[in-house]
Scaffold this motif. Sequence first.
Motif, short mmCIF file in Angstrom:
data_model
loop_
_atom_site.label_atom_id
_atom_site.label_comp_id
_atom_site.label_asym_id
_atom_site.label_seq_id
_atom_site.Cartn_x
_atom_site.Cartn_y
_atom_site.Cartn_z
N UNK A 1 14.86 40.50 39.69
CA UNK A 1 16.32 40.75 39.40
C UNK A 1 16.93 41.65 38.41
N UNK A 2 17.98 42.07 38.48
CA UNK A 2 18.61 42.80 37.36
C UNK A 2 20.07 42.57 37.17
N UNK B 1 27.07 41.92 36.75
CA UNK B 1 26.80 41.82 38.13
C UNK B 1 25.05 41.44 38.14
N UNK B 2 24.75 40.54 39.34
CA UNK B 2 23.28 40.15 39.22
C UNK B 2 22.90 40.87 40.44
N UNK B 3 21.68 41.45 40.60
CA UNK B 3 21.12 42.19 41.69
C UNK B 3 19.90 41.92 41.84
N UNK B 4 19.50 41.62 43.24
CA UNK B 4 18.11 41.35 43.76
C UNK B 4 17.48 42.71 44.13
N UNK C 1 19.43 31.79 37.60
CA UNK C 1 19.76 32.65 38.56
C UNK C 1 19.28 32.49 40.03
N UNK C 2 18.43 31.22 40.45
CA UNK C 2 18.27 31.18 41.76
C UNK C 2 19.37 30.55 42.47
#
Length: 418
Positions: A325-326, A338-341, A394-395
Motif C-alpha cells: 500500500x502507498x 489518498x491510499x492506494x493498493x 488500512x485493511x
Amino acid sequence: RSWNAVGSYALEFSPDGRLLLQTGYLGSNAYFVWDPSSGDLVYEHTFPHDGGTFAKFTVDNTVLVVSSNVALREVNAGDGKIIREYGEPVWQVKALAYSPEGKAAVGDKEGRVDFYNLSKTERVSRFRARNSIIRRMAFSSDGDELLVAGNHSDGQPQIDLWMPRKGEKIRSLLGGRSQLNDLCVHPASGELLIASKESPYWELDPCTPEIDAGLAWRGFPATVGFFGAEDLLFCPQIQTRMALQQISEDGVTEVWRQPDLSSVDEDFVCHSLSKKGDLVALMKRPSDPRVAIYQKNELELDERTQFAVTGIFPKWLRMSPDGKRIVVGGGLKNELPGLYEVPSQGKKLPLEMDDCLSCSDATWIDDRRLAGLVTKGNSRGEIGSEEWIVVWDTESGEQIHAARHGSSMNVLSANSDG
C-alpha cells in the motif's frame, strides 16, 4: 488541572514534582513558581530590562535564574530569596543551560558564553561561540561538553560542540551551505547523510570527504534514501530525474536512472522504500501526478506498475513496510491524503477521514496501521482548528485511535515496534 497565566516561554517541573516553574512576560521579563496541585501562584519575580529571562530547577530544588543585565543567581524555590549570585551581569541574555553535575552556561545576543562551576561563585570561562545570537544550549550527560545552537546569516541551523571549561570548539555536528531538504541514516553503519539545496554531504565524521551527488532543487521536495544495507543511494540527478547511485571511497557512480517517460521536464523526484529494500515507489511532479513502483534486481530496477494520483497536488508518499500500500499526501491547504493498493495497479482504497481537513504527514507503524498528523475543525492556524494524531487500520480504512495534541507539527515518524 488548568488555570490562567501569562504567556509562557518555558515550563518546567521541580525534581520532586511539587512546583512548576514558568518563564513568561508581564510588562517586563518575569518568572513564576506555581503549585500545580492547586494552580496557586507561590511567587513571581519581574526584572526591569527586556532581552530575556531564563530559569531552571536544580537537582536541589532551587532555581537558577538569569535575566538581561542581571547576574546568574540561585534562589529559593519557595520564596524567591537569593541564595548566591555568580559572576557579573550579562547583557541581552538569550540562553541558559544547566547540568546536574553542578555546571551552568549563559549565552547572549552577541554569541558569547559564560561558563560556571556552581560550587564557586566566580565565572570559570567566557568564550565567543558564534558571531550572532545563541538560540539554544545543552550540556552532555557528564557536563563536560556543551552544545551551542544558532543560525547562519542565511538562516540555516548550526550546532557546535564545545569544551566550555577551556572554551575550545570540538566540532560542528550539523550545518550546511543552504536549506536542508532531507536526511537519511545508513541502515548498517549508522552514518548520517544530509541533503541540502546544493548537494548531499557527509557530516558525522570530519575526516570523511563531502560527496556531491548533484541534488537538484526546483521548488519541490526531492528526497534521498539508502536502498537496503548496501552503499546504494537514491538521489535525483541534475535534471531532477531520480537515480540510483553507488557510493564508494572513489566517489559516486550512477548505476540506474529513471527512464524519461515524458516530453515535459517533470520527472520522478520523491521516493519511498519497502522495509526489505526490494521495492521503491517514485512519485512524479505535480502537473501529471503519478506513482511508479520498481523492484530491485541486483543493480537494475524493473518497473512493476505505474498509476495516476487523482484529486490531489502531491507533496509526499509513504510505502507500507510490505510494499502493498502507498499513501500520498498533498501540499495544498485542506487536502486529504489518498491510499492506494499496489498489487491492483493503484486501486484507491477507502480511508475514514471523519471531520479531518488536511494531513501534514503520515508514517506506517506496521503493514496495516498508518498514523497521520491531521488538522480538524478549521484550516490550520485558524480559530477552531484542532491538531490530532490519527491511526487508521488500512485493511478496513477505519480510524482506530486518535489523540489531540496542542501545536501544529509537520513531520511524523514511528519506530519499528510501534
